[in-house]
Design a protein around this motif. Structure first.
Motif, PDB file in Angstrom:
ATOM      1  N   ASN A 260      21.337-111.614   4.092  1.00  0.00           N
ATOM      2  CA  ASN A 260      21.592-110.853   5.313  1.00  0.00           C
ATOM      3  C   ASN A 260      22.320-111.774   6.301  1.00  0.00           C
ATOM      4  O   ASN A 260      21.726-112.681   6.875  1.00  0.00           O
ATOM      5  CB  ASN A 260      20.276-110.358   5.913  1.00  0.00           C
TER       6      ASN A 260
ATOM      7  N   LYS B 276      23.263-111.497   9.159  1.00  0.00           N
ATOM      8  CA  LYS B 276      22.812-111.503  10.558  1.00  0.00           C
ATOM      9  C   LYS B 276      22.084-112.799  10.880  1.00  0.00           C
ATOM     10  O   LYS B 276      22.095-113.274  12.018  1.00  0.00           O
ATOM     11  CB  LYS B 276      21.889-110.305  10.804  1.00  0.00           C
ATOM     12  N   PHE B 277      21.458-113.386   9.849  1.00  0.00           N
ATOM     13  CA  PHE B 277      20.660-114.597  10.045  1.00  0.00           C
ATOM     14  C   PHE B 277      21.419-115.863   9.656  1.00  0.00           C
ATOM     15  O   PHE B 277      20.806-116.869   9.293  1.00  0.00           O
ATOM     16  CB  PHE B 277      19.366-114.506   9.218  1.00  0.00           C
ATOM     17  N   GLU B 278      22.730-115.844   9.703  1.00  0.00           N
ATOM     18  CA  GLU B 278      23.523-116.976   9.210  1.00  0.00           C
ATOM     19  C   GLU B 278      23.145-118.311   9.841  1.00  0.00           C
ATOM     20  O   GLU B 278      23.196-119.347   9.188  1.00  0.00           O
ATOM     21  CB  GLU B 278      25.017-116.707   9.416  1.00  0.00           C
TER      22      GLU B 278
ATOM     23  N   PHE C  49      20.412-119.472  10.385  1.00  0.00           N
ATOM     24  CA  PHE C  49      19.188-120.017   9.777  1.00  0.00           C
ATOM     25  C   PHE C  49      19.421-120.523   8.352  1.00  0.00           C
ATOM     26  O   PHE C  49      18.540-121.153   7.781  1.00  0.00           O
ATOM     27  CB  PHE C  49      18.088-118.942   9.741  1.00  0.00           C
TER      28      PHE C  49
ATOM     29  N   ASP D 239      22.639-105.078  10.207  1.00  0.00           N
ATOM     30  CA  ASP D 239      21.682-104.601   9.208  1.00  0.00           C
ATOM     31  C   ASP D 239      22.121-103.295   8.560  1.00  0.00           C
ATOM     32  O   ASP D 239      21.924-103.087   7.358  1.00  0.00           O
ATOM     33  CB  ASP D 239      20.302-104.392   9.846  1.00  0.00           C
TER      34      ASP D 239
ATOM     35  N   SER E 142      14.075-107.256   9.511  1.00  0.00           N
ATOM     36  CA  SER E 142      13.380-108.547   9.462  1.00  0.00           C
ATOM     37  C   SER E 142      13.556-109.282   8.139  1.00  0.00           C
ATOM     38  O   SER E 142      13.017-110.364   7.958  1.00  0.00           O
ATOM     39  CB  SER E 142      11.881-108.355   9.739  1.00  0.00           C
TER      40      SER E 142
ATOM     41  N   PHE F  23      15.723-111.375   5.368  1.00  0.00           N
ATOM     42  CA  PHE F  23      16.920-112.215   5.366  1.00  0.00           C
ATOM     43  C   PHE F  23      17.571-112.348   3.993  1.00  0.00           C
ATOM     44  O   PHE F  23      18.694-112.840   3.875  1.00  0.00           O
ATOM     45  CB  PHE F  23      16.623-113.602   5.945  1.00  0.00           C
TER      46      PHE F  23
END
Length: 472
Positions: A339, A341-343, A345, A379, A405, A407
């Motif tokens: 995902n 969106k969480f790049e 991390f 998402d 939520s 990843f």
């Protein structure tokens, strides 16, 4: 020269002593820190049904059912409140409401059979892991057999007995049983589906059917889910630990993991022997594959593979290598991305990956589909980047989306529907939310937050259905 040989001999003896010392030191430390072994970490006194003794699936299923009941009685916990798979009538019991063991082999028989499908599960798993995939084939008119390997679906102590041959024997027995089921059905097709270790077992099977035993039923198509085409090379050195664990005091040392057994359909504890045997299975299958001539490679069935970009269980580069060497333009590799969106991390190697550039550089000779929100980072805007015959075809309005939520997917999630009763989105294990203080639990947090279901299972379902339609 004699002095040199004497010096070398002393060096070798010294190194052997050092290795032995290190092994015993490791075993001693592990023995002190690891949890105590339970009765389900022991071997069963009951003998597994031998596939060779049965001529029909019905005979085998009856014998297996009796066996599982006997084995379960050896470790049964009477308290229904105990959080273990061995608690009869407990919320995490391996027995369903009718008292049937969900780990057993199973059949699905449609009214009008078009063909047959053999499903082989993964290491430490049970056939339950394959039920969601099985339903896809069943609803499309295919007879389905989900077969349990020996020493699986009982309790983890049994895995100490498993050998690579057990995986091979399961594939052979299951295939012959399906051939028998289809013998009176005209124009029927036989498929194989392998999850994780099951994929390695199918590769070994199809290469053997070409090179060694041409009488074996040959599948027209093969489907892989999180295929185990490579595992850590360290697995082959597990025998060094095995001989130390023969000493009763170091019995724990035969285990890589000793964990609570709360999962109804999968072992959480992991003996080193099982990893060794899978390593040898994969090695044998790949050697067989590499020995295939160009003409023999042409006999390989098309393979459709579904895998997560991040997989902590197997080595993905080995899967890609196999696909390149098969040189089959019908093969299809589906990769579920992280995902995006969480790049912030993620590790740099994941953030920087661009499949479009990779495909052009490597010039894939097979079909690739990349399920990703790479462009949008949102998402609810997951697209599909298809690579087919040297060209890209991008689908944007797919209807696929991430849970806000989550990843990534995981190795174990690929064959599991969000509606699954044990691992699904709203199930006990699929929605597990244990919270507390750091370092309080022996159980690794990795097991607790690992996603158990596939958010994009609908894509796999539609992809398999479309593949089946091509044959009708």
């Amino acid at each position: 020269m004699r002095k040199v040989m004497q010096i070398l001999k002393k060096i070798i003896i010294f190194l052997i002593i050092i290795i032995i010392f290190i092994q015993f030191l490791r075993a001693y430390i592990y023995n002190r820190v690891a949890p105590e072994l339970k009765k389900w970490h022991e071997k069963s006194s009951y003998k597994e049904p031998d596939y060779k003794e049965f001529k029909t699936v019905e005979e085998y299923l009856l014998a297996e059912n009796r066996f599982l009941k006997d084995v379960f009685s050896e470790v049964e916990v009477n308290s229904k409140d105990n959080l273990t798979r061995f608690s009869k009538n407990g919320i995490l019991s391996s027995l369903d409401k009718d008292g049937n063991n969900i780990n057993s082999s199973f059949e699905m028989i449609p009214e009008n059979i078009k063909g047959g499908v053999l499903l082989l599960h993964g290491l430490t798993d049970s056939p339950f892991m394959m039920r969601d995939i099985a339903k896809i084939f069943y609803e499309n008119g295919y007879y389905v057999l989900g077969l349990r390997y020996k020493y699986h679906g009982t309790y983890p102590g049994e895995l100490v007995k498993v050998s690579q041959k057990d995986f091979e024997d399961a594939a052979i027995f299951g295939s012959k049983m399906i051939k028998e089921k289809l013998k009176d059905i005209k124009n029927s097709e036989f498929y194989m589906v392998g999850f994780s270790t099951g994929a390695a077992a199918t590769l070994q099977y199809i290469t053997s059917s070409i090179r060694e035993d041409k009488e074996l039923p040959k599948p027209e198509k093969v489907f892989w889910l999180s295929p185990a085409m490579g595992v850590s090379p360290a697995a082959k050195f597990g025998f060094l630990d095995s001989w130390v664990s023969l000493i009763p005091y170091f019995k724990k040392f035969q285990w890589l993991d000793i964990n609570p057994e709360y999962d109804p359909a999968k072992y959480n504890s992991f003996p080193k022997n099982s990893g060794i045997q899978v390593y040898y299975l994969i090695k044998k299958a790949k050697i067989n594959f590499m020995k295939l001539s160009k003409k023999e490679k042409a006999e390989l069935p098309p393979i459709y593979s579904y895998t997560s970009l991040v997989d902590s269980t197997v080595l993905d580069k080995d899967l890609y290598d196999i696909f390149f060497k098969m040189e089959n333009s019908e093969n299809k590799l589906v990769i579920f991305d992280i995902n995006r969106k969480f790049e912030e991390f993620f590790k740099p190697n994941l953030i920087n990956l661009n499949l479009r550039d990779e495909a052009l550089d490597l010039d894939f000779k097979f079909n690739v589909s990349f399920i990703s929100n790479y462009n949008t980072k949102k998402d609810d805007m997951v697209g599909i980047l298809n690579y087919y015959q040297g060209k890209f075809y991008e689908e944007k309005d797919t209807g696929l989306k991430w849970n806000e939520s989550n990843f990534s997917l995981s190795h174990v999630s690929i064959p599991i529907s969000p509606e699954n009763s044990i691992y699904g989105k709203h199930s006990i294990l699929g929605d597990l939310k244990l919270k507390g203080e750091n370092n309080a639990l022996y159980l690794s947090p990795n097991l607790l937050y690992r996603i158990r279901y596939n958010e994009f299972f609908e894509y796999i379902e539609e992809d398999i259905k479309n593949t089946l339609k091509k044959n009708n």
